[in-house]
Design a protein around this motif. Structure first.
Motif, mmCIF file in Angstrom:
data_model
loop_
_atom_site.group_PDB
_atom_site.id
_atom_site.type_symbol
_atom_site.label_atom_id
_atom_site.label_comp_id
_atom_site.label_asym_id
_atom_site.label_seq_id
_atom_site.Cartn_x
_atom_site.Cartn_y
_atom_site.Cartn_z
ATOM 1 N N LYS A 163 1.049 -1.622 -0.044
ATOM 2 C CA LYS A 163 -0.049 -0.225 0.302
ATOM 3 C C LYS A 163 1.148 1.148 -0.125
ATOM 4 N N ASP B 9 -2.602 10.900 0.504
ATOM 5 C CA ASP B 9 -3.283 9.656 0.973
ATOM 6 C C ASP B 9 -4.447 9.486 0.792
ATOM 7 N N GLN B 10 -5.356 10.801 1.364
ATOM 8 C CA GLN B 10 -6.820 11.098 1.230
ATOM 9 C C GLN B 10 -7.307 11.164 -0.017
ATOM 10 N N ALA B 13 -7.089 7.652 -1.924
ATOM 11 C CA ALA B 13 -8.111 6.123 -1.239
ATOM 12 C C ALA B 13 -9.491 6.450 -1.555
ATOM 13 N N ASP B 16 -9.339 5.476 -5.189
ATOM 14 C CA ASP B 16 -9.548 3.972 -5.023
ATOM 15 C C ASP B 16 -10.753 3.619 -4.493
ATOM 16 N N THR B 18 -12.062 3.639 -1.697
ATOM 17 C CA THR B 18 -11.252 1.811 -0.623
ATOM 18 C C THR B 18 -12.034 3.184 0.770
ATOM 19 N N LEU B 19 -12.886 4.216 0.615
ATOM 20 C CA LEU B 19 -13.043 5.086 1.528
ATOM 21 C C LEU B 19 -14.049 5.008 2.295
#
Lengths: 186, 171
Positions: A163, B9-10, B13, B16, B18-19
């Motif tokens: 990751k 990163d936020q 994500a 993606d 994935t949150l």
């Protein structure tokens, strides 16, 4: 693993050439994704792909059905690419590249080369210049839709590292993109 | 109150997917009011699109055929290698037998064996009688060369008539 895959493997082990042909046709795209992204030399890519399938054929009797066949084959593909790169003494992973953003594209001047093209094409130059492990991770994640755990099994590194590398690779690419956009504006 | 910008990163994500839905909603709300973060998301979207792009990764049309030929070639090669091993083992057995019959005094050897173990003695007697019977029936001088020649010829015939045609007709 579904019974169809098990049946296919059993047929290959029984010496059924047609079953192995189906196996190659099913997984050639997965292998090509990994090899084409990890091996820069286009002349060697197809040979490396061949090696992957030959190794798979030779080791199929040892497959324990503990993982998906795609995971097992992707691991063979990655290891074959890493061995190929090691033999040619090409750097596998240079941590300094992370700090220095030391992108070395295969073309002398990728920006000039791709000036007339779209941003997508330009970005692909920079994907090719990422450290090899990063390239493997982004390929398995984005092109083959694998989860962190699967990639972790393939590359034999912790899922957390997968990751972290994935996020860093994308951040590097984005920073490069922003840099280029600023250059265009200036 | 100033809302902090979204971290890399936020954003990743978020793209993606994935949150958790609550986080996604708050990010969407933030993006409506923050041009800087909107630009960052747009540039990340370009990166994601490039990474998702299944570019020209295809192998040659005859790739499958090449792999099948290679695996077949290896299998045939392994079989030939195995046959060659069998031939050399047989040749070695014949040569050792010849040396034993010609140069080793079996009577002395049997005497030693008798002193050590009964089972071993029986084995030696059996081997000795077999050689003696064989020796009575055929002339040993030159027979080894004939056997070796026949073996080689057999291997050659097997290779030409069975393995090569099989390889040619393979995919």
């Amino acid at each position: 693993m579904d019974t169809e895959e098990k049946q296919l493997i059993k047929q290959i082990l029984d010496g059924d050439t047609r079953a192995f042909k189906i196996f190659i046709e099913t997984y050639r795209r997965l292998v090509a994704h990994i090899v084409f992204r990890m091996v820069a030399n286009s002349a060697d890519r197809e040979d490396v792909c061949q090696d992957v399938f030959v190794k798979a054929y030779q080791n199929l009797h040892g497959f324990q059905f503990q993982s998906k066949i795609s995971t097992w084959l992707a691991r063979i593909a990655c290891n074959t690419c890493l061995n190929y790169l090691e033999k040619r003494r090409l750097p596998l992973f240079d941590d300094r590249a992370l700090e220095e953003m030391n992108f070395v594209s295969h073309n002398d001047d990728p920006y000039t080369e791709a000036a007339d093209s779209d941003i997508n094409r330009l970005l692909r130059h920079y994907i090719d210049a990422l450290p090899v492990l990063f390239r493997a991770i982004v390929t398995l994640y984005h092109l083959d839709g694998m989860k962190y755990e699967e990639i972790s099994q393939i590359l034999e590194i912790p899922a957390g590292t997968v990751k972290s590398y994935l996020f860093r690779a994308r951040r590097m690419l984005r920073e490069k993109l922003v840099e280029l956009e600023q250059e265009v504006l200036c | 109150m100033l809302t902090p910008h979204l971290s890399d990163d936020q954003i990743q994500a978020f793209l993606d997917d994935t949150l958790p839905s609550s986080d996604k909603l708050s990010i969407k709300a933030h993006l409506q009011s923050c041009a800087e973060c909107e630009r960052a998301v747009a540039s990340y979207q370009d990166v994601f699109e490039a990474l998702d792009c299944d570019e020209n990764f295809d192998l040659s049309k005859n790739f499958t055929r090449k792999v099948l030929r290679q695996t077949h070639k290896q299998a045939v090669g392994a079989l030939q290698f195995g046959l060659l091993h069998i031939f050399f083992i047989l040749a070695a057995v014949i040569a050792v037998s010849h040396v034993l019959l010609t140069y080793v005094n079996i009577e002395n050897f049997a005497g030693t064996a008798q002193a050590t173990s009964g089972a071993f003695e029986t084995l030696v007697i059996l081997v000795r009688s077999a050689f003696e019977n064989l020796g009575d029936k055929i002339q040993f001088d030159g027979i080894y060369f004939i056997l070796a020649f026949i073996g080689l010829l057999g291997l050659f015939v097997l290779d030409r008539l069975v393995l090569k045609p099989h390889f040619k007709t393979s995919p």
